[in-house]
Design an enzyme around this catalytic site. Structure first.
Site, PDB file in Angstrom:
ATOM      1  N   GLY A  62       0.773  -1.230   0.000  1.00 58.62           N
ATOM      2  CA  GLY A  62       0.000   0.000   0.000  1.00 58.62           C
ATOM      3  C   GLY A  62       0.806   1.281   0.000  1.00 58.62           C
ATOM      4  N   HIS A  69       9.140   5.824   5.214  1.00 64.41           N
ATOM      5  CA  HIS A  69       8.354   6.721   6.056  1.00 64.41           C
ATOM      6  C   HIS A  69       7.343   5.930   6.873  1.00 64.41           C
ATOM      7  CE1 HIS A  69       5.731   6.024   2.596  1.00 64.41           C
ATOM      8  NE2 HIS A  69       4.703   6.420   3.335  1.00 64.41           N
ATOM      9  N   CYS A 102      -0.839 -10.298  28.542  1.00 58.56           N
ATOM     10  CA  CYS A 102       0.240 -10.679  29.454  1.00 58.56           C
ATOM     11  C   CYS A 102       0.367 -12.198  29.504  1.00 58.56           C
ATOM     12  CB  CYS A 102      -0.018 -10.133  30.854  1.00 58.56           C
ATOM     13  SG  CYS A 102       0.194  -8.346  31.044  1.00 58.56           S
ATOM     14  N   HIS A 191      -2.893  -3.678  26.093  1.00 59.02           N
ATOM     15  CA  HIS A 191      -1.478  -4.016  26.258  1.00 59.02           C
ATOM     16  C   HIS A 191      -0.805  -3.696  24.930  1.00 59.02           C
ATOM     17  CE1 HIS A 191       1.605  -6.840  28.266  1.00 59.02           C
ATOM     18  NE2 HIS A 191       2.207  -6.260  27.236  1.00 59.02           N
TER      19      HIS A 191
END
Length: 230
Positions: A62, A69, A102, A191
């Site tokens: 894309g 960048h 986690c 998270h």
């Protein structure tokens, strides 16, 4: 709704033919710091509900600009995929009083999908990978967003990203890829993690019509490839 948002481009290097993975660890750390600087500033806009930080490398992924960048797009809604992830995190926490992500990184560091870990960062090929060589990079501490990373966690994150990109560039000849962060919207409990997807396969009618992805490479095989090259 009426259109509202922010779109910024972070130019990663002044050199036109240099890719992110070719940069030094110190340079990548500066780019990470710039992500954080812009994230903090953009979040001051009360109309913004979510900030997306992502990279498209290669035309297949894309990218419309060859120069290396990263893009930042901030929008006035929480995207459906982020909302679904947040809802799953909340359901798991209600049942087990723990963060599911986690638990996932701890489990994956004992599995054949483990790629790499240090004191601060866990890296693995996710169980339900949607592309060959997909990688997740995740801080071990329960950190909701980039601006909450400690200095040592930032160092580790930058070093780890360089390690993974070096393997891809060396073994797959600079493949196209996307990466993007999943960050916590304000007052939400995410998270933080980065998902990196090399674009080595194309989606066809089956994938698009059914939203079921066929991946020809097992995550265990992908993880072994990375481990062998690190």
């Amino acid at each position: 709704m009426s259109a509202y948002g922010i779109h910024e481009i972070i130019v990663e290097t002044p050199e036109h033919d240099v890719e992110l993975g070719d940069l030094s660890f110190e340079h990548i750390r500066k780019i990470l710091d710039m992500y954080i600087k812009r994230l903090i500033e953009i979040k001051k806009d009360r109309k913004i509900k979510y900030v997306s930080i992502f990279k498209n490398k290669g035309e297949i992924a894309g990218a419309s600009i060859e120069h290396s960048h990263t893009q930042i797009i901030a929008i006035p809604i929480i995207p459906p995929i982020i909302r679904a992830e947040l809802n799953a995190i909340k359901r798991y926490k209600r049942g087990k009083n723990r963060c599911i992500l986690c638990d996932i990184w701890k489990m994956e560091m004992k599995s054949r999908r483990k790629i790499f870990e240090d004191k601060y960062i866990a890296v693995f090929a996710p169980y339900a990978s949607i592309s060959p060589f997909e990688v997740w990079i995740m801080p071990k501490n329960h950190v909701p967003s980039l601006e909450r990373l400690s200095s040592k966690e930032k160092d580790s994150f930058a070093k780890t990203l360089k390690i993974i990109l070096n393997v891809l560039n060396k073994t797959l000849n600079y493949p196209p890829y996307n990466f993007y962060f999943h960050l916590s919207p304000d007052k939400e409990d995410m998270h933080l993690h980065l998902e990196l997807l090399p674009r080595l396969s194309k989606w066809g009618g089956f994938e698009l019509s059914n939203n079921i992805i066929i991946n020809t490479m097992s995550p265990e095989m992908a993880a072994k490839h990375y481990r062998d090259e690190i």
